[in-house]
Write a protein that holds these residues in place. Structure first.
Motif, mmCIF file in Angstrom:
data_model
loop_
_atom_site.group_PDB
_atom_site.id
_atom_site.type_symbol
_atom_site.label_atom_id
_atom_site.label_comp_id
_atom_site.label_asym_id
_atom_site.label_seq_id
_atom_site.Cartn_x
_atom_site.Cartn_y
_atom_site.Cartn_z
ATOM 1 N N MET A 55 1.637 3.799 4.621
ATOM 2 C CA MET A 55 1.561 4.599 5.657
ATOM 3 C C MET A 55 3.254 5.292 5.904
ATOM 4 O O MET A 55 3.278 6.340 6.101
ATOM 5 C CB MET A 55 1.123 4.227 6.969
ATOM 6 N N ASP A 56 4.219 4.353 5.635
ATOM 7 C CA ASP A 56 5.285 4.759 5.953
ATOM 8 C C ASP A 56 6.074 5.721 4.599
ATOM 9 O O ASP A 56 6.814 6.531 5.076
ATOM 10 C CB ASP A 56 6.309 3.592 6.138
ATOM 11 N N ALA A 57 5.669 5.588 3.592
ATOM 12 C CA ALA A 57 6.001 6.338 2.214
ATOM 13 C C ALA A 57 5.431 7.893 2.399
ATOM 14 O O ALA A 57 4.408 8.058 2.743
ATOM 15 C CB ALA A 57 5.428 5.689 1.144
ATOM 16 N N GLU A 58 6.352 8.764 2.263
ATOM 17 C CA GLU A 58 6.074 10.047 2.125
ATOM 18 C C GLU A 58 5.318 10.549 0.774
ATOM 19 O O GLU A 58 4.757 11.431 0.782
ATOM 20 C CB GLU A 58 7.384 11.062 2.395
ATOM 21 N N ASP A 59 5.608 9.607 -0.382
ATOM 22 C CA ASP A 59 5.247 9.849 -1.692
ATOM 23 C C ASP A 59 4.682 8.789 -2.137
ATOM 24 O O ASP A 59 5.340 7.838 -2.283
ATOM 25 C CB ASP A 59 6.255 10.577 -2.423
ATOM 26 N N VAL A 60 3.374 8.640 -2.428
ATOM 27 C CA VAL A 60 2.882 7.285 -3.048
ATOM 28 C C VAL A 60 2.457 7.724 -4.508
ATOM 29 O O VAL A 60 1.427 7.035 -4.951
ATOM 30 C CB VAL A 60 1.429 6.955 -2.162
ATOM 31 N N SER A 61 2.820 8.909 -4.981
ATOM 32 C CA SER A 61 2.704 9.384 -6.281
ATOM 33 C C SER A 61 2.806 8.208 -7.425
ATOM 34 O O SER A 61 2.025 7.979 -8.427
ATOM 35 C CB SER A 61 3.036 10.392 -6.710
ATOM 36 N N GLU A 62 4.046 7.442 -7.108
ATOM 37 C CA GLU A 62 4.528 6.435 -8.049
ATOM 38 C C GLU A 62 3.402 5.506 -8.187
ATOM 39 O O GLU A 62 2.921 5.083 -9.277
ATOM 40 C CB GLU A 62 5.659 5.850 -7.898
ATOM 41 N N THR A 63 2.897 5.033 -7.113
ATOM 42 C CA THR A 63 1.817 3.845 -6.863
ATOM 43 C C THR A 63 0.599 4.231 -7.638
ATOM 44 O O THR A 63 -0.061 3.465 -8.327
ATOM 45 C CB THR A 63 1.550 3.458 -5.688
#
Length: 924
Positions: free
Chosen positions: A661-669
């Motif tokens: 939720m806190d991350a703006e970008d979860v594309s790496e995950t």
């Protein structure tokens, strides 16, 4: 035992040593009192900011105990007219010391809490004060909030029915009062939200739990569960319930100790025959795999009919089955039995059957309250459960001495052969007390018994009496407040944590609230003076009669609940009596028989119609209660061991959700997940150390289409000379990555063509898919663990430790959840196609449904003209209309335009019409 008693006499108990350690600080606080009395209200309030500055500069809370407690005491004197006793200061230090303050009823625990609450609120991280019901949360927040407000702190309340915005505002306050259920459910709901901004709680720094034994032990027997409805099976419940009349003695067995009921072979044969006739049993035996759901419903119906009694375990109210808490006698609206039991009770009572629920999130109170960095509690009875508090919560129990020595006389138990003899004796004693003007409080264990005793007393013309049970829940505070009036008779189901002080002569505040409603000025003052005189006169009568008489109609499984009832008498040094009446037919004596009781009673010569009153009997029963308490503790501890396994997984999932939720970008995950799925696909198609001719190209191609939404020439790859698994994996990974990159570019282009721009759209989609996938799989995981915990006990038959087996299988299931998460997220992201269309033109508003409202800044109210007329925008002039046209040219007086310059819109119009400027020449 003799050596332990001798040691306590010489060295003092652990509580004595703690009290002695804090006594020095009490002298320091008292020494500051004359100095603080000289300060103005504003100077006293400024000390709060000074304390906060000291903490910011590195001071510790312990350094501020003396000045902070002295400040709170002075603020209490000025706002409430109440000065903390020295023992209350000690109680406040106990609460700050991460411990439980055991203080007798009437010693002012509510006021004690303000000391530790204020001190810990100085950190700015928020303090939670946990109460047992909404009434106490509201009462204590309003009452003690005067002190906090005087000292410049804010107070919030969390009760049932608030929306998220109201909850967030309450949690943002320095001090937040609320019930244990509301705090726990808010935590679970927060961990189902999809952004930080939607979450209402801001952490778990410090909590004080009022009636700590009731909340952390009694309430902790069942977890908090947020659930959603499943398919409606009400018809099946009704059909199963219709079978219960044919179930006779011999068809089932009941184990009251463990609250269990099972069918015998005879009962199963009878039911199979009837179920087959009714068309419910399709084939085979009742215990065939396809009939598991039927067995579940039958067992629930059996428990509902044979173990659960109306007006004892539940009541029917407003066409609903409402659970009654066995410890407090209170209704618990909104709480439902699980595993279909509540539906079975609804079928039994022929009320509307609510659908069964699927668990969406759950937590035990033990694990919720262990989230707090610092935890403390207060109650009148905790010492008997000291081991559990220490073991589960790491809380020490400290007994705080009373301000005035206790004068209550606790008589030995009177034991009778039958319940009818016992109740006759109770009725006779109540009549004696009534005749001499002594107030009586009678504690019963169920609604049924409270009303039965009330009926018996009315037959004997004992006089007016009050019955307090779940039926009269709303009048609870007023009924308890009058229990100390001379000659009053109050019959109550379990008095645990009632929260209202029983004062001899009556409760002044309650009587003022009830009798002075609507009165003002001199009339109100005169009525208050009259009430005070009546209370003082009545108190003298009650004191002369011996103070409050507490009568227990039977012993509870827990000594603590009995002590809570006793503790209602003897407040602040008042005289009082307590006595328990027992019979050999009582539940405790019947279900948990006291060893050698028959021999003891024979020696003492118990005859029919007579009672035995002897210290031997009282001690024997208390020993039996101690054994039951130990057994119940073991049960709760065992349940907690299983929940701890789930709790570790819950923490991991909730922490991961917060990170996403806190991350703006979860594309790496999501990329890592996709790569893990690729690795898994290749590993399944190309087993380790296998020959190329055994590689499964079709499986790899099918898996790539399913999980990655790509088509790959696996057969061609496998036919290449020198190809290895690492190369295949690398190629598949590149195809998948290229496809996702191409999809993102295609999505952004579609957005531009639709006239929209949002370069982060794919990042937002990835986050939502990730969070929703976690929630979906976590719900399924909870259901699986719940089922596993119910059957894992059978592993003990094979000489294997069920707990270790549960830990191992739960771990494997969690690993499976993580694998499923990677596959689900990758599959959804690879198959999602976002579509964009130009937004439709905004709809023309229906002006007749809109209303002009303007709040007058002077009064804060709606202006009369607008409100009375209910003026709508439909009545407004078209754009460009002149001021004259807007109001009506004929209605306006001619006026020099210069007079209109600089006139306030709310001022009278200079034309002299008497209207406000904005409704006359100033209208648009």
């Amino acid at each position: 035992m003799a050596l332990a008693a001798l040691a306590r006499k010489i060295f003092g108990s652990p509580s004595d040593r703690v009290v002695k350690r804090f006594a020095g600080k009490v002298h320091e606080i008292n020494a500051l009192e004359p100095e603080l009395e000289k300060l103005s209200d504003e100077d006293l309030r400024l000390r709060t900011q000074a304390f906060r500055e000291q903490l910011e500069k590195g001071a510790k809370l312990e350094d501020l105990i003396v000045p902070a407690f002295a400040t709170v005491r002075e603020a209490s004197k000025r706002t409430l007219g109440m000065r903390h006793f020295d023992v209350q200061l000690i109680g406040g230090m106990v609460l700050n010391d991460r411990a439980i303050a055991e203080m007798r009823t009437g010693e002012g625990k509510t006021l004690v809490a303000t000391l530790a609450v204020y001190l810990n609120a100085l950190t700015g991280r928020g303090v939670h004060v946990v109460t047992v019901n909404d009434y106490l949360a509201r009462r204590d927040a309003a009452w003690m909030g005067e002190i906090y407000s005087f000292l410049g702190m804010t107070t919030g309340i969390i009760v049932h029915g608030l929306n998220d915005a109201e909850r967030k505002a309450a949690y943002a306050c320095d001090i937040t009062y609320g019930t244990n259920n509301e705090f726990g459910f808010d935590y679970l709901r927060d961990n189902m939200k999809y952004s930080r901004a939607q979450m209402v709680q801001r952490g778990h720094a410090y909590a004080i739990v009022d009636e700590v034994d009731s909340i952390l032990i009694d309430e902790a027997r069942t977890p908090l569960i947020i659930s959603g409805p499943t398919e409606d099976r009400s018809e099946l419940y009704q059909k199963i319930d219709a079978l219960m009349p044919i179930v006779e003695e011999g068809d089932f067995e009941v184990d009251e100790k463990h609250r269990a009921a099972t069918f015998t072979d005879q009962g199963i044969e009878k039911l199979e025959e009837r179920l087959t006739t009714d068309g419910l049993l399709k084939s085979g035996s009742l215990y065939d795999v396809e009939n598991v759901a039927l067995v579940h419903h039958l067992n629930s119906a059996l428990r509902a009919h044979k173990l659960f009694s109306k007006d004892k375990d539940y009541i029917v109210r407003n066409d609903e089955v409402v659970i009654i808490d066995e410890f407090t006698g209170r209704m618990m609206p909104g709480r439902r039995y699980s595993e279909g039991l509540h539906q079975a009770l609804e079928a039994k009572e022929q009320v509307k059957i609510q659908p069964e629920n699927q668990t969406l999130a759950s937590i035990t109170f033990q694990n919720y309250f262990r989230l707090y960095d610092k935890l403390a509690g207060m109650t009148g009875t905790a010492l008997t459960e000291a081991e559990e508090f220490a073991d589960i919560y790491r809380l020490e129990v400290v007994t705080v001495p009373t301000n005035v020595p206790v004068q209550r006389l606790d008589e030995d138990d009177a034991i009778y052969r039958t319940a009818s003899e016992k109740f006759e004796a109770i009725a006779d004693l109540i009549k004696e007390c009534r005749d001499r003007g002594q107030p009586v409080l009678v504690g019963t264990t169920s609604i049924e018994k409270s009303e039965m005793l009330a009926a018996l007393l009315r037959q004997k013309n004992v006089g007016d009496l009050q019955v307090l049970n779940a039926r009269y829940h709303e009048q609870e505070a007023f009924i308890v407040a009058d229990a100390g009036v001379s000659g009053a008779i109050t019959i109550a189901t379990n008095m645990a944590g009632r929260g209202t002080d029983i004062q001899l002569g009556g409760n002044l505040d309650m009587r003022i609230a009830r009798e002075c409603e609507g009165l003002e000025g001199e009339a109100r003052e005169a009525m208050i003076a009259e009430i005070k005189a009546q209370i003082a006169l009545d108190k003298e009568k009650a004191l002369a009669a011996g103070g409050l008489m507490v009568i227990g109609t039977e012993r509870h499984e827990s000594r603590r609940i009995d002590n809570q009832l006793r503790g209602r008498s003897g407040r602040q040094g008042d005289p009082g009596h307590s006595k328990f009446f027992l019979s050999l037919q009582d539940d405790l004596m019947r279900i948990f028989p006291v060893e050698s009781m028959d021999t003891m009673l024979s020696r003492l010569g118990l005859e029919e119609g007579e009672s035995i009153t002897h210290p031997w009997v009282t001690k024997a029963i208390e020993r039996a209660q101690g054994k039951v308490e130990a057994r119940n503790f073991d049960i709760r501890k065992n349940i907690l061991k299983y929940d701890d396994v789930m709790n570790d997984q819950r923490k991991a999932i909730f922490e991961q959700r917060l990170e996403f939720m806190d991350a703006e970008d979860v594309s790496e995950t999501t990329t890592d997940m996709r790569h893990d799925v690729v690795q898994s696909i290749v590993a399944k198609a190309i087993p380790p150390r296998s020959y190329p001719e055994t590689w499964d190209a079709e499986q790899l191609e099918a898996a790539a289409r399913t999980f990655l939404n790509v088509t790959v020439p696996a057969k061609d790859w496998f036919e290449e000379e020198g190809i290895d698994p690492e190369t295949v994996e690398e190629r598949l990974r590149k195809v998948a990555d290229d496809y996702m990159a191409e999809k993102e570019a295609r999505t952004l282009k579609a957005m531009e063509e639709a006239g929209q721009t949002n370069p982060t759209i794919m990042r937002q989609v990835e986050k939502q898919v990730l969070l929703q996938s976690i929630d979906s799989l976590w719900r399924e995981h909870l259901a699986t663990l719940d089922h596993l915990s119910k059957v894992i006990g059978w592993r003990g038959v094979a000489q294997r430790d069920p707990l270790n087996e549960y830990k191992q299988e739960a771990y494997e299931l969690f690993q499976g959840l993580l694998t499923s998460l990677r596959e689900l997220v990758t599959t959804q992201l690879s198959h999602i196609e976002l579509q964009f269309r130009a937004p439709p033109p905004p709809p023309t508003p229906d002006l007749s449904k809109l209303r002009e409202v303007h709040i007058d800044p002077q009064t804060g109210e709606n202006e009369p003209e607008t409100e009375a007329a209910g003026a709508t925008l439909a009545a407004r002039p078209a754009a460009g209309a002149t001021a004259a046209g807007a109001v009506g040219a004929a209605a306006l007086k001619p006026i020099d335009p210069k007079l209109l310059v600089g006139v306030s819109r709310n001022a009278p119009c200079p034309c002299g019409s008497g209207k406000k400027f904005k409704h006359c020449h100033g209208a648009f």
